[in-house]
Design a protein around this motif. Structure first.
Motif, PDB file in Angstrom:
ATOM      1  N   GLU A  17      13.591  -8.360  12.313  1.00  0.00           N
ATOM      2  CA  GLU A  17      14.578  -7.718  11.444  1.00  0.00           C
ATOM      3  C   GLU A  17      14.080  -7.594  10.012  1.00  0.00           C
ATOM      4  OE1 GLU A  17      18.115 -10.041  11.514  1.00  0.00           O
ATOM      5  OE2 GLU A  17      18.648  -9.451  13.550  1.00  0.00           O
ATOM      6  N   LEU A  18      14.436  -6.490   9.394  1.00  0.00           N
ATOM      7  CA  LEU A  18      14.233  -6.306   7.966  1.00  0.00           C
ATOM      8  C   LEU A  18      15.460  -6.859   7.262  1.00  0.00           C
ATOM      9  CD1 LEU A  18      12.560  -4.997   5.646  1.00  0.00           C
ATOM     10  CD2 LEU A  18      13.991  -2.968   5.970  1.00  0.00           C
ATOM     11  N   LEU A  19      15.247  -7.822   6.374  1.00  0.00           N
ATOM     12  CA  LEU A  19      16.374  -8.420   5.656  1.00  0.00           C
ATOM     13  C   LEU A  19      16.623  -7.725   4.326  1.00  0.00           C
ATOM     14  CD1 LEU A  19      15.494 -12.159   6.358  1.00  0.00           C
ATOM     15  CD2 LEU A  19      17.092 -10.692   7.615  1.00  0.00           C
ATOM     16  N   GLU A  20      15.535  -7.306   3.663  1.00  0.00           N
ATOM     17  CA  GLU A  20      15.655  -6.642   2.366  1.00  0.00           C
ATOM     18  C   GLU A  20      14.387  -5.843   2.103  1.00  0.00           C
ATOM     19  OE1 GLU A  20      16.246  -7.860  -2.330  1.00  0.00           O
ATOM     20  OE2 GLU A  20      16.401  -9.385  -0.790  1.00  0.00           O
ATOM     21  N   ALA A  21      14.542  -4.671   1.480  1.00  0.00           N
ATOM     22  CA  ALA A  21      13.386  -3.842   1.114  1.00  0.00           C
ATOM     23  C   ALA A  21      13.620  -3.242  -0.264  1.00  0.00           C
ATOM     24  CB  ALA A  21      13.171  -2.733   2.143  1.00  0.00           C
ATOM     25  N   THR A  22      12.628  -3.391  -1.130  1.00  0.00           N
ATOM     26  CA  THR A  22      12.668  -2.807  -2.468  1.00  0.00           C
ATOM     27  C   THR A  22      11.520  -1.811  -2.572  1.00  0.00           C
ATOM     28  OG1 THR A  22      13.539  -4.876  -3.358  1.00  0.00           O
ATOM     29  CG2 THR A  22      12.610  -3.302  -4.936  1.00  0.00           C
ATOM     30  N   TYR A  23      11.865  -0.556  -2.822  1.00  0.00           N
ATOM     31  CA  TYR A  23      10.851   0.497  -2.935  1.00  0.00           C
ATOM     32  C   TYR A  23      10.028   0.291  -4.192  1.00  0.00           C
ATOM     33  CZ  TYR A  23       8.935   5.222  -3.428  1.00  0.00           C
ATOM     34  OH  TYR A  23       8.107   6.304  -3.591  1.00  0.00           O
ATOM     35  N   ARG A  24       8.702   0.404  -4.067  1.00  0.00           N
ATOM     36  CA  ARG A  24       7.772   0.191  -5.174  1.00  0.00           C
ATOM     37  C   ARG A  24       7.004   1.480  -5.462  1.00  0.00           C
ATOM     38  NH1 ARG A  24       6.262  -4.989  -6.335  1.00  0.00           N
ATOM     39  NH2 ARG A  24       5.541  -3.923  -8.186  1.00  0.00           N
ATOM     40  N   GLU A  25       7.659   2.411  -6.122  1.00  0.00           N
ATOM     41  CA  GLU A  25       7.072   3.727  -6.396  1.00  0.00           C
ATOM     42  C   GLU A  25       5.758   3.608  -7.165  1.00  0.00           C
ATOM     43  OE1 GLU A  25       8.276   8.045  -8.330  1.00  0.00           O
ATOM     44  OE2 GLU A  25       9.616   6.347  -8.582  1.00  0.00           O
ATOM     45  N   GLY A  26       5.705   2.740  -8.167  1.00  0.00           N
ATOM     46  CA  GLY A  26       4.487   2.582  -8.961  1.00  0.00           C
ATOM     47  C   GLY A  26       3.319   2.081  -8.141  1.00  0.00           C
ATOM     48  N   VAL A  27       3.574   1.137  -7.246  1.00  0.00           N
ATOM     49  CA  VAL A  27       2.514   0.617  -6.380  1.00  0.00           C
ATOM     50  C   VAL A  27       2.032   1.715  -5.440  1.00  0.00           C
ATOM     51  CG1 VAL A  27       1.968  -1.075  -4.572  1.00  0.00           C
ATOM     52  CG2 VAL A  27       3.381  -1.750  -6.527  1.00  0.00           C
ATOM     53  N   GLU A  28       2.964   2.488  -4.914  1.00  0.00           N
ATOM     54  CA  GLU A  28       2.595   3.610  -4.035  1.00  0.00           C
ATOM     55  C   GLU A  28       1.707   4.604  -4.783  1.00  0.00           C
ATOM     56  OE1 GLU A  28       4.671   7.407  -1.794  1.00  0.00           O
ATOM     57  OE2 GLU A  28       5.931   5.714  -2.372  1.00  0.00           O
ATOM     58  N   ARG A  29       2.095   4.934  -5.998  1.00  0.00           N
ATOM     59  CA  ARG A  29       1.323   5.884  -6.808  1.00  0.00           C
ATOM     60  C   ARG A  29      -0.082   5.335  -7.084  1.00  0.00           C
ATOM     61  NH1 ARG A  29       5.136   6.997 -10.037  1.00  0.00           N
ATOM     62  NH2 ARG A  29       4.791   5.226 -11.419  1.00  0.00           N
ATOM     63  N   ASP A  30      -0.189   4.040  -7.410  1.00  0.00           N
ATOM     64  CA  ASP A  30      -1.490   3.421  -7.663  1.00  0.00           C
ATOM     65  C   ASP A  30      -2.378   3.463  -6.426  1.00  0.00           C
ATOM     66  OD1 ASP A  30      -0.638   2.876 -10.226  1.00  0.00           O
ATOM     67  OD2 ASP A  30      -0.288   0.733  -9.857  1.00  0.00           O
ATOM     68  N   ARG A  31      -1.795   3.201  -5.270  1.00  0.00           N
ATOM     69  CA  ARG A  31      -2.571   3.239  -4.023  1.00  0.00           C
ATOM     70  C   ARG A  31      -3.062   4.653  -3.731  1.00  0.00           C
ATOM     71  NH1 ARG A  31      -0.802  -0.578   0.796  1.00  0.00           N
ATOM     72  NH2 ARG A  31      -0.638  -2.544  -0.316  1.00  0.00           N
ATOM     73  N   GLN A  32      -2.201   5.635  -3.957  1.00  0.00           N
ATOM     74  CA  GLN A  32      -2.606   7.021  -3.717  1.00  0.00           C
ATOM     75  C   GLN A  32      -3.755   7.407  -4.640  1.00  0.00           C
ATOM     76  OE1 GLN A  32       1.127   9.038  -4.295  1.00  0.00           O
ATOM     77  NE2 GLN A  32       1.679   8.908  -2.136  1.00  0.00           N
ATOM     78  N   GLU A  33      -3.672   7.012  -5.900  1.00  0.00           N
ATOM     79  CA  GLU A  33      -4.721   7.318  -6.869  1.00  0.00           C
ATOM     80  C   GLU A  33      -6.026   6.633  -6.477  1.00  0.00           C
ATOM     81  OE1 GLU A  33      -6.701   9.057  -9.899  1.00  0.00           O
ATOM     82  OE2 GLU A  33      -4.659   9.514  -9.241  1.00  0.00           O
ATOM     83  N   SER A  34      -5.952   5.395  -6.065  1.00  0.00           N
ATOM     84  CA  SER A  34      -7.139   4.653  -5.640  1.00  0.00           C
ATOM     85  C   SER A  34      -7.797   5.321  -4.427  1.00  0.00           C
ATOM     86  CB  SER A  34      -6.764   3.212  -5.307  1.00  0.00           C
ATOM     87  OG  SER A  34      -7.853   2.510  -4.809  1.00  0.00           O
ATOM     88  N   THR A  35      -6.981   5.746  -3.484  1.00  0.00           N
ATOM     89  CA  THR A  35      -7.494   6.429  -2.297  1.00  0.00           C
ATOM     90  C   THR A  35      -8.142   7.749  -2.686  1.00  0.00           C
ATOM     91  OG1 THR A  35      -5.815   5.404  -0.910  1.00  0.00           O
ATOM     92  CG2 THR A  35      -6.848   7.409  -0.059  1.00  0.00           C
ATOM     93  N   ARG A  36      -7.506   8.484  -3.577  1.00  0.00           N
ATOM     94  CA  ARG A  36      -8.048   9.767  -4.031  1.00  0.00           C
ATOM     95  C   ARG A  36      -9.399   9.560  -4.726  1.00  0.00           C
ATOM     96  NH1 ARG A  36      -4.145  11.158  -7.346  1.00  0.00           N
ATOM     97  NH2 ARG A  36      -2.802  11.524  -5.584  1.00  0.00           N
ATOM     98  N   GLU A  37      -9.493   8.545  -5.586  1.00  0.00           N
ATOM     99  CA  GLU A  37     -10.744   8.259  -6.287  1.00  0.00           C
ATOM    100  C   GLU A  37     -11.848   7.872  -5.307  1.00  0.00           C
ATOM    101  OE1 GLU A  37      -9.745   5.259  -9.145  1.00  0.00           O
ATOM    102  OE2 GLU A  37      -8.697   6.686 -10.454  1.00  0.00           O
ATOM    103  N   ARG A  38     -11.517   7.055  -4.325  1.00  0.00           N
ATOM    104  CA  ARG A  38     -12.495   6.646  -3.319  1.00  0.00           C
ATOM    105  C   ARG A  38     -12.998   7.867  -2.546  1.00  0.00           C
ATOM    106  NH1 ARG A  38      -9.697   3.027   0.341  1.00  0.00           N
ATOM    107  NH2 ARG A  38      -8.783   2.360  -1.616  1.00  0.00           N
ATOM    108  N   PHE A  39     -12.086   8.751  -2.161  1.00  0.00           N
ATOM    109  CA  PHE A  39     -12.459   9.962  -1.444  1.00  0.00           C
ATOM    110  C   PHE A  39     -13.366  10.837  -2.309  1.00  0.00           C
ATOM    111  CE2 PHE A  39     -11.727  14.408  -0.315  1.00  0.00           C
ATOM    112  CZ  PHE A  39     -12.114  14.386   1.019  1.00  0.00           C
ATOM    113  N   ASP A  40     -13.022  10.979  -3.584  1.00  0.00           N
ATOM    114  CA  ASP A  40     -13.839  11.791  -4.488  1.00  0.00           C
ATOM    115  C   ASP A  40     -15.251  11.232  -4.612  1.00  0.00           C
ATOM    116  OD1 ASP A  40     -11.695  13.475  -4.879  1.00  0.00           O
ATOM    117  OD2 ASP A  40     -11.164  12.657  -6.854  1.00  0.00           O
TER     118      ASP A  40
END
Length: 93
Positions: A60-83
């Motif tokens: 069961e999921l008891l609680e979830a807090t969306y982390r938009e900033g962390v998501e954005r950082d991960r996307q940027e890191s992935t994009r940089e690695r791909f580049d």
């Protein structure tokens, strides 16, 4: 057992079931299938990152807090690695 993890929304199945990958130090340790409605509205998309408290024994999921900033950082890191990889490949040609 109650645990806190970083969780990434891997996929949404049939528009109703969200599959979360539970991470410990950025290593996937488990996955959890839940109803999409259990997630915050702004995090109901693939790749969304959450701080998640789960009861792994009950699945069961008891609680979830969306982390938009962390998501954005991960996307940027992935994009940089791909580049960097793309540049290396084009240098070898």
């Amino acid at each position: 057992m109650r645990e806190t993890h970083t969780a990434v929304l891997d996929r949404i199945v049939d528009g109703t079931t969200a599959v979360l990958l539970l991470e410990d130090d950025e290593i996937v340790v488990d996955e959890l299938a839940i109803a999409v409605e259990e997630l915050p509205d702004d995090g109901r998309h693939e790749g969304a990152v959450f701080d998640a408290t789960v009861d792994r024994d009950a699945g069961e999921l008891l609680e979830a807090t969306y982390r938009e900033g962390v998501e954005r950082d991960r996307q940027e890191s992935t994009r940089e690695r791909f580049d960097r990889l793309s540049e290396r490949l084009s240098d070898e040609e």
